[in-house]
Design a protein around this motif. Sequence first.
Motif, mmCIF file in Angstrom:
data_model
loop_
_atom_site.group_PDB
_atom_site.id
_atom_site.type_symbol
_atom_site.label_atom_id
_atom_site.label_comp_id
_atom_site.label_asym_id
_atom_site.label_seq_id
_atom_site.Cartn_x
_atom_site.Cartn_y
_atom_site.Cartn_z
ATOM 1 N N UNK A 1 54.322 40.734 -4.213
ATOM 2 C CA UNK A 1 53.325 39.984 -5.075
ATOM 3 C C UNK A 1 52.089 41.106 -4.999
ATOM 4 N N UNK A 2 51.705 41.186 -6.432
ATOM 5 C CA UNK A 2 50.777 42.434 -6.513
ATOM 6 C C UNK A 2 49.429 41.757 -6.253
ATOM 7 N N UNK A 3 48.298 42.426 -5.920
ATOM 8 C CA UNK A 3 47.057 42.049 -5.424
ATOM 9 C C UNK A 3 46.429 41.446 -6.589
ATOM 10 N N UNK A 4 46.747 41.439 -8.025
ATOM 11 C CA UNK A 4 46.554 40.846 -9.049
ATOM 12 C C UNK A 4 46.744 39.574 -9.009
ATOM 13 N N UNK A 5 48.069 38.935 -8.403
ATOM 14 C CA UNK A 5 48.388 37.934 -8.450
ATOM 15 C C UNK A 5 48.164 36.925 -6.988
ATOM 16 N N UNK A 6 47.429 37.498 -6.188
ATOM 17 C CA UNK A 6 47.168 36.939 -4.997
ATOM 18 C C UNK A 6 45.986 35.661 -5.274
ATOM 19 N N UNK A 7 46.161 34.731 -4.608
ATOM 20 C CA UNK A 7 45.115 33.768 -4.781
ATOM 21 C C UNK A 7 43.829 34.025 -3.989
ATOM 22 N N UNK A 8 42.765 34.303 -4.604
ATOM 23 C CA UNK A 8 41.249 34.775 -3.713
ATOM 24 C C UNK A 8 40.694 33.522 -3.358
ATOM 25 N N UNK A 9 40.527 33.345 -2.163
ATOM 26 C CA UNK A 9 40.032 32.110 -1.414
ATOM 27 C C UNK A 9 38.715 32.411 -0.754
ATOM 28 N N UNK A 10 37.629 31.764 -0.894
ATOM 29 C CA UNK A 10 36.514 31.838 -0.130
ATOM 30 C C UNK A 10 36.188 30.847 1.035
ATOM 31 N N UNK A 11 36.305 31.200 2.050
ATOM 32 C CA UNK A 11 36.031 29.880 3.198
ATOM 33 C C UNK A 11 34.661 30.102 3.769
ATOM 34 N N UNK A 12 34.168 28.688 3.708
ATOM 35 C CA UNK A 12 32.607 28.835 4.070
ATOM 36 C C UNK A 12 32.657 27.826 5.368
ATOM 37 N N UNK A 13 32.333 28.245 6.774
ATOM 38 C CA UNK A 13 32.526 27.674 7.587
ATOM 39 C C UNK A 13 31.510 28.038 8.793
ATOM 40 N N UNK A 46 29.918 33.047 -4.919
ATOM 41 C CA UNK A 46 30.782 32.473 -5.803
ATOM 42 C C UNK A 46 30.708 32.994 -7.038
ATOM 43 N N UNK A 47 29.462 33.431 -7.506
ATOM 44 C CA UNK A 47 29.074 33.872 -8.899
ATOM 45 C C UNK A 47 29.564 35.397 -8.773
ATOM 46 N N UNK A 48 29.426 36.193 -7.789
ATOM 47 C CA UNK A 48 29.810 37.721 -7.630
ATOM 48 C C UNK A 48 31.164 37.956 -7.399
ATOM 49 N N UNK A 49 31.920 37.129 -6.577
ATOM 50 C CA UNK A 49 33.347 37.309 -6.186
ATOM 51 C C UNK A 49 34.203 36.558 -6.982
ATOM 52 N N UNK A 50 33.864 35.664 -7.772
ATOM 53 C CA UNK A 50 34.903 34.698 -8.699
ATOM 54 C C UNK A 50 36.090 34.261 -7.778
ATOM 55 N N UNK A 51 35.892 33.580 -6.810
ATOM 56 C CA UNK A 51 37.147 33.401 -5.987
ATOM 57 C C UNK A 51 37.813 31.959 -6.732
ATOM 58 N N UNK A 52 39.148 31.957 -6.473
ATOM 59 C CA UNK A 52 40.034 31.246 -7.010
ATOM 60 C C UNK A 52 40.020 29.811 -6.549
ATOM 61 N N UNK A 53 39.661 29.617 -5.205
ATOM 62 C CA UNK A 53 39.438 28.659 -4.405
ATOM 63 C C UNK A 53 38.350 28.887 -3.530
ATOM 64 N N UNK A 54 37.487 27.627 -3.139
ATOM 65 C CA UNK A 54 36.282 27.819 -2.258
ATOM 66 C C UNK A 54 36.461 26.660 -1.629
ATOM 67 N N UNK A 55 37.141 27.153 -0.088
ATOM 68 C CA UNK A 55 37.032 25.842 1.098
ATOM 69 C C UNK A 55 35.914 25.652 1.593
#
Length: 134
Positions: A1-13, A46-55
């Motif tokens: 899987x290339x890095x472009x197709x990885x799901x980008x997730x931001x975890x806030x805890x 969220x604005x600067x990194x544009x994650x696919x998911x925010x947990x």
Amino acid sequence: MSSESKIRVLIVDDDPDQLALAERTLSSYNFEVRTHRSSLGVSNLVRTTAPDLVLLDVNIPALSGDKVLALARQQAPEHTRFVLYSASDEAKLRALALAAGADGYLSKSTQGADLARKLERLHKRPRAAEAPAK
């Protein structure tokens, strides 16, 4: 899987152990993971990194996850999905996610392959605001 197709997730805890566990788990399932330990600054991130998911942890000091969601959603790219994450009772979590306009919710007891699978499913689902009315 290339890095472009990885799901980008931001975890806030605010719990460093929980963050480390989720980061290790999701990284091993080929997610691109970023972590943040405060409810402050999430909208900007969220604005600067544009994650696919925010947990988003629901029980976080300063600003609860549902409040962070409302603020961050305004800054988020259209593709970003927001998922409330909590150790609290699942019925309460479901109601809060619905009320907050989250795209989904997960219990912190969800770990490993199960966590990765559920996030992949949430990533493919239409955003809460776009979901057809029932």
